[in-house]
Every structure is written in C-alpha cells, then in structure tokens.
Design an enzyme around this catalytic site. Structure first.
Site, mmCIF file in Angstrom:
data_model
loop_
_atom_site.group_PDB
_atom_site.id
_atom_site.type_symbol
_atom_site.label_atom_id
_atom_site.label_comp_id
_atom_site.label_asym_id
_atom_site.label_seq_id
_atom_site.Cartn_x
_atom_site.Cartn_y
_atom_site.Cartn_z
ATOM 1 N NE ARG A 128 -4.218 -1.467 0.892
ATOM 2 C CZ ARG A 128 -5.450 -1.656 1.314
ATOM 3 N NH1 ARG A 128 -5.754 -1.433 2.556
ATOM 4 N NH2 ARG A 128 -6.379 -2.044 0.479
ATOM 5 C CD GLN A 133 -2.727 5.810 -3.833
ATOM 6 O OE1 GLN A 133 -1.899 6.619 -4.245
ATOM 7 N NE2 GLN A 133 -3.555 6.103 -2.855
ATOM 8 C CG ASP A 136 -4.864 -1.260 -3.906
ATOM 9 O OD1 ASP A 136 -5.307 -2.418 -3.851
ATOM 10 O OD2 ASP A 136 -4.872 -0.484 -2.937
ATOM 11 C CB SER A 139 -8.186 -0.057 -3.581
ATOM 12 O OG SER A 139 -7.443 -0.112 -2.391
ATOM 13 C CE1 TYR A 235 -5.596 -4.267 3.954
ATOM 14 C CE2 TYR A 235 -3.202 -4.398 4.005
ATOM 15 C CZ TYR A 235 -4.392 -4.464 3.308
ATOM 16 O OH TYR A 235 -4.384 -4.705 1.968
HETATM 17 N N1 LIG Z 1 -2.129 2.812 -1.467
HETATM 18 C C1 LIG Z 1 -2.606 3.103 -0.285
HETATM 19 O O1 LIG Z 1 -1.997 3.843 0.453
HETATM 20 C C2 LIG Z 1 -3.885 2.480 0.178
HETATM 21 C C3 LIG Z 1 -4.586 1.655 -0.690
HETATM 22 C C4 LIG Z 1 -5.775 1.089 -0.264
HETATM 23 C C5 LIG Z 1 -6.239 1.343 1.021
HETATM 24 N N2 LIG Z 1 -5.552 2.139 1.861
HETATM 25 C C6 LIG Z 1 -6.050 2.386 3.228
HETATM 26 O O2 LIG Z 1 -5.962 1.220 3.999
HETATM 27 C C7 LIG Z 1 -7.003 1.201 4.963
HETATM 28 C C8 LIG Z 1 -7.724 -0.156 4.985
HETATM 29 O O3 LIG Z 1 -8.488 -0.279 3.816
HETATM 30 P P1 LIG Z 1 -9.277 -1.583 3.346
HETATM 31 O O4 LIG Z 1 -10.594 -1.158 2.850
HETATM 32 O O5 LIG Z 1 -8.454 -2.381 2.434
HETATM 33 O O6 LIG Z 1 -9.468 -2.379 4.692
HETATM 34 P P2 LIG Z 1 -9.972 -3.866 4.896
HETATM 35 O O7 LIG Z 1 -10.760 -4.340 3.725
HETATM 36 O O8 LIG Z 1 -8.828 -4.656 5.391
HETATM 37 O O9 LIG Z 1 -10.994 -3.672 6.145
HETATM 38 C C9 LIG Z 1 -12.179 -2.933 6.019
HETATM 39 C C10 LIG Z 1 -12.356 -2.030 7.219
HETATM 40 O O10 LIG Z 1 -12.793 -2.795 8.340
HETATM 41 C C11 LIG Z 1 -12.255 -2.193 9.506
HETATM 42 N N3 LIG Z 1 -12.321 -3.095 10.671
HETATM 43 C C12 LIG Z 1 -11.572 -4.196 10.953
HETATM 44 N N4 LIG Z 1 -11.952 -4.728 12.127
HETATM 45 C C13 LIG Z 1 -12.983 -3.969 12.603
HETATM 46 C C14 LIG Z 1 -13.796 -4.023 13.743
HETATM 47 N N5 LIG Z 1 -13.642 -4.960 14.694
HETATM 48 N N6 LIG Z 1 -14.753 -3.074 13.907
HETATM 49 C C15 LIG Z 1 -14.913 -2.102 12.971
HETATM 50 N N7 LIG Z 1 -14.184 -2.008 11.859
HETATM 51 C C16 LIG Z 1 -13.216 -2.920 11.671
HETATM 52 C C17 LIG Z 1 -10.851 -1.815 9.063
HETATM 53 O O11 LIG Z 1 -10.284 -0.848 9.925
HETATM 54 C C18 LIG Z 1 -11.089 -1.303 7.651
HETATM 55 O O12 LIG Z 1 -11.309 0.082 7.622
HETATM 56 C C19 LIG Z 1 -7.895 2.374 4.606
HETATM 57 O O13 LIG Z 1 -7.571 3.457 5.455
HETATM 58 C C20 LIG Z 1 -7.515 2.731 3.212
HETATM 59 O O14 LIG Z 1 -7.733 4.089 2.898
HETATM 60 C C21 LIG Z 1 -4.378 2.713 1.460
#
Ligand SMILES: NC(=O)c1ccc[n+]([C@@H]2O[C@H](COP(=O)([O-])OP(=O)(O)OC[C@H]3O[C@@H](n4cnc5c(N)ncnc54)[C@H](O)[C@@H]3O)[C@@H](O)[C@H]2O)c1
Length: 389
Positions: A128, A133, A136, A139, A235
């Site tokens: 990430r 990006q 990805d 995403s 994550y």
């Molecule tokens: N290139 C990058 O920098 C990049 C790319 C993609 C995502 N991200 C970031 O990474 C983070 C995670 O994204 P994702 O959608 O892949 O996550 P994910 O699919 O792993 O999880 C989905 C969401 O569930 C939440 N979660 C986990 N356990 C939980 C609980 N017990 N109660 C409530 N919520 C809970 C996580 O915090 C996450 O926000 C985000 O902030 C996203 O913006 C960054």
C-alpha cells in the site's frame, strides 16, 4: 512477450482481466495480447473490440495458456475455490500467472499452484504505497463492491432511502449504518448518502472519523481503547475476544436503530470478527436488511451464510460472494488498468524483472520454481521459512 487472457470460469463470474482499451497501452510496452474467444462478452466487451485494438483471438483455453508467456486472470485457483483447480493442468514451469490467488486463504491451493512451477503474482499482496496505488486491485474491487452493496440493500429494503415530502405525507429517510469504513465502507457511505439515506459509520481505526464526516456520514464513537487499531500498512489489527465482546455490547443500540446495516470489517489473514449477533438482529425493526460484505471471510454477522440470502427474525441477511462481478463492465475496466500498470512495471526490455530490483514485484511474488516464496504467506499458512543459500 505474449500476455494471454482466458475466459473466467468461476460460476457466475462476469469480469474479464483485460479490456480492449488497454491492448494498445500494453503493445507500447512490448506486450502482445491474446484473448480466448468470448472472454469479455459477459462484461460488455465483444471479441471484435479486442481485435480492433490489435489483440489476437484464440479459440480455446488450452491454446491461450500454451501460447502465452504471461497469463492474467481475475480469479485464479485459490481465489476460485469452485473449479479453479481445472487450470492446474495448464500451468507450467516458468509461465507467469497474475491474478487474485487468495494467498492467505488455503495453504493447499497455494501449494498446488507452487508445485506446477508457475511464477505467480498475487494482486492481494500489493504493497500500500503511493507508487503501487494504480495497481491496487483490492481497492478497485472494494470500491465497486461498496457501491453495489448499497444498490442491493436499497432494492431489498421495503422502505425508500430518501426523505420525501408529498401531499400524501412525509417519508422519513432510511437509516443506514456502515461498519468498517475502509475502501468498500467509504464507497458505501457515499453511495447511500447520494440516495438520500441518513448514514452512520463505525470503524475500529479512529483515523477514519474525518473521512466518514467528509462524506456526510455521522461517525459513531464507541468508548473503546483503539490506540493500537492500525498496523503499519494501514490495515486494522486483530483484537482479542474481550474487545470484540465489548464492541458488540456498545454497537447493539446503534444497530437496533438502523434500517440497514452494511458490514465490511475484516483483518488480513484472519476470520472476520463477529460484530452483529443474533440477539442484535432480533432488536432490529422488522423488514431491516443486513448486507455482510465480509461473508466470504467468515462474515461479520453471526447468521450470515456466504453466498445466500436468509430471513431471520424478520430481517433479511445477505451474504454476497464476489459482489464486484455484479458490475462487470467497470470492475473489468478498473482491474485491467491495475494489471496494465503492474505489467508495465514488471516487464522491461522483453523480460520479467528480477524481484530483488523492485519492492512491488518482490512483495507480490507468491510462487516460483516450485515453492511458495512469499515470506508473509508462508508464515500465515504455517509453512516453515525458506532457507536462502
Ligand atoms: N495505497 C494506499 O496507500 C492504500 C490503498 C488502499 C487502502 N488504503 C487504506 O488502507 C485502509 C484499509 O483499507 P481496506 O478497505 O483495504 O481495509 P480492509 O478491507 O482490510 O478492512 C475494512 C475495514 O474494516 C475495519 N475493521 C476491521 N476490524 C474492525 C472491527 N472490529 N470493527 C470495525 N471495523 C473494523 C478496518 O479498519 C477497515 O477500515 C484504509 O484506510 C484505506 O484508505 C491505502
């Protein structure tokens, strides 16, 4: 080098790995594209469009595999746990394979792939970072799934989403709660808002509060100690059962006041935490809907059945699998862009670059030379660490 696109075989899968639009981009990078006839049809990309853009059509799957140096797929064996194993016979030593392989899922499937000798890259392992990006795919698919979740819920709910003031009275807006405000969750919040719902959201990572609010959602604050909620890659971290029990207790009231709940809470490599119990479902208004985007990973709702829709205590609980496939045109468009970015970084001067030279290549490389070579995958699947000579 030749990049081959076989037709997806997972039952009901409508996406395709490359779209006609990216064929010229790949050609510029020295990559010729061959496509199995009919591969893009169910996504809205007929054979003729691939040909117009310079791709060659091949009549069957085996020929696509045998004529290609690189095979790109959406769901590869592992991620395709239904009939993906049929492709094992077509994999060969040195063939490069790129797609969703669910590396942290089944150790058996990953090892079967490794044993074919194929050099596989798993898009789920994408780092990430800013540079990665555009590659990805997790995403991309999460964005589509978040949108689609709202559309499915809106269609299932016996209420409408927006407020309406009419001569026949005023209709109050639907109350939608999104649990887990990552990529899919944020897209669900935005989509539900656009349809006029009153949206609340909760996430274990306090960092997302501002993102939720900027989309017009209300962030539900629970008095839980979440200082260590996020790992270095952004994550969520796994919490202990006492934490999840407390979370359920606090979430209960918010859930009972919601007409629809969309859950997306997952932790990489772990079963999804149960956040919506049967007791909470009983307290929801009759006709309410829960859509559990974590269904494939074990589900956030106790009653979820992956791949099924059930009704319990008057509440409809939807456990979709592969929701992104339900918008195959745009899902394929985004995935094809992600793969094109990945491929143009992977191949230089007609050769696949060595993993040592690039973080993205190194981190996504799953199997090579008969072995599962990805260290994190080996650790999570309980395989002994590889000894490097
Ligand atoms: N290139 C990058 O920098 C990049 C790319 C993609 C995502 N991200 C970031 O990474 C983070 C995670 O994204 P994702 O959608 O892949 O996550 P994910 O699919 O792993 O999880 C989905 C969401 O569930 C939440 N979660 C986990 N356990 C939980 C609980 N017990 N109660 C409530 N919520 C809970 C996580 O915090 C996450 O926000 C985000 O902030 C996203 O913006 C960054």
């Amino acid at each position: 080098m030749i990049v081959g696109v076989p037709k997806e075989i997972y039952p009901g899968e409508r996406r395709v790995a490359l779209t006609p639009a990216v064929v010229p981009l790949l050609a510029k990078a020295g990559l010729e594209v061959v496509v199995q006839a009919g591969a893009g049809e169910s996504a809205g990309y007929p054979d003729a469009q691939y040909q117009e853009k310079g791709a060659k059509l091949l009549p069957d799957r085996a020929t696509v595999f045998s004529q290609s140096d690189i095979i790109v797929q959406v769901l590869v064996h592992g991620a395709n746990d239904k009939n993906g194993a049929e492709d094992l016979a077509l994999m060969r030593r040195g063939l490069v394979l790129i797609g969703f392989l669910r590396p942290l899922g089944s150790a058996e499937a990953v090892q079967q792939i490794a044993h074919t000798g194929v050099t596989s890259f798993s898009v789920e392992l994408m780092p990430r970072t800013t540079r990665a990006q555009s590659m990805d795919a997790l995403s991309s698919m999460a964005s589509i799934a978040g949108y689609k979740a709202v559309v499915v819920v809106a269609d299932t709910l016996p209420r409408i989403f927006p407020m309406m003031t009419t001569a026949a009275g005023t209709i109050t807006p639907a109350r939608v709660l999104v649990i887990g405000a990552g990529v899919a969750g944020l897209q669900a919040i935005a989509s539900a808002k656009r349809l006029g719902a009153v949206v609340s959201a909760y996430d274990v990572r306090p960092a997302v509060k501002e993102q939720v609010q900027s989309l017009g959602g209300r962030f539900v604050e629970l008095p839980l100690e979440t200082g260590e909620a996020q790992d270095a890659r952004g994550y969520a971290k796994a919490q202990d059962e006492a934490f999840y029990a407390k979370q359920r207790e606090l979430l209960g009231n918010v859930i009972s006041e919601s007409d629809a709940v969309i859950t997306t809470a997952v932790v990489p490599g772990k079963k999804a935490p149960i956040l919506v119990t049967e007791a909470m479902v009983k307290r929801m208004p009759p006709g309410s809907v829960i859509l559990d985007l974590a269904a494939e990973r074990g589900g956030n709702a106790e009653l979820t059945r992956a791949g099924e829709t059930i009704v319990a205590h008057g509440v409809t609980i939807i456990g979709p699998i592969n929701l992104a496939s339900g918008a195959p045109y745009h899902a394929s468009q985004m995935y094809a862009r992600n793969l094109t970015s990945f491929l143009t970084n992977l191949v230089k001067d007609g050769k696949v670059r060595a993993p040592e030279t690039d973080e993205i290549i190194r981190e996504t490389l799953l199997t090579e030379g008969g072995e599962v070579v990805n260290a994190r995958t080996r650790e999570i699947l309980g395989l002994p660490a590889l000894v490097t000579q």
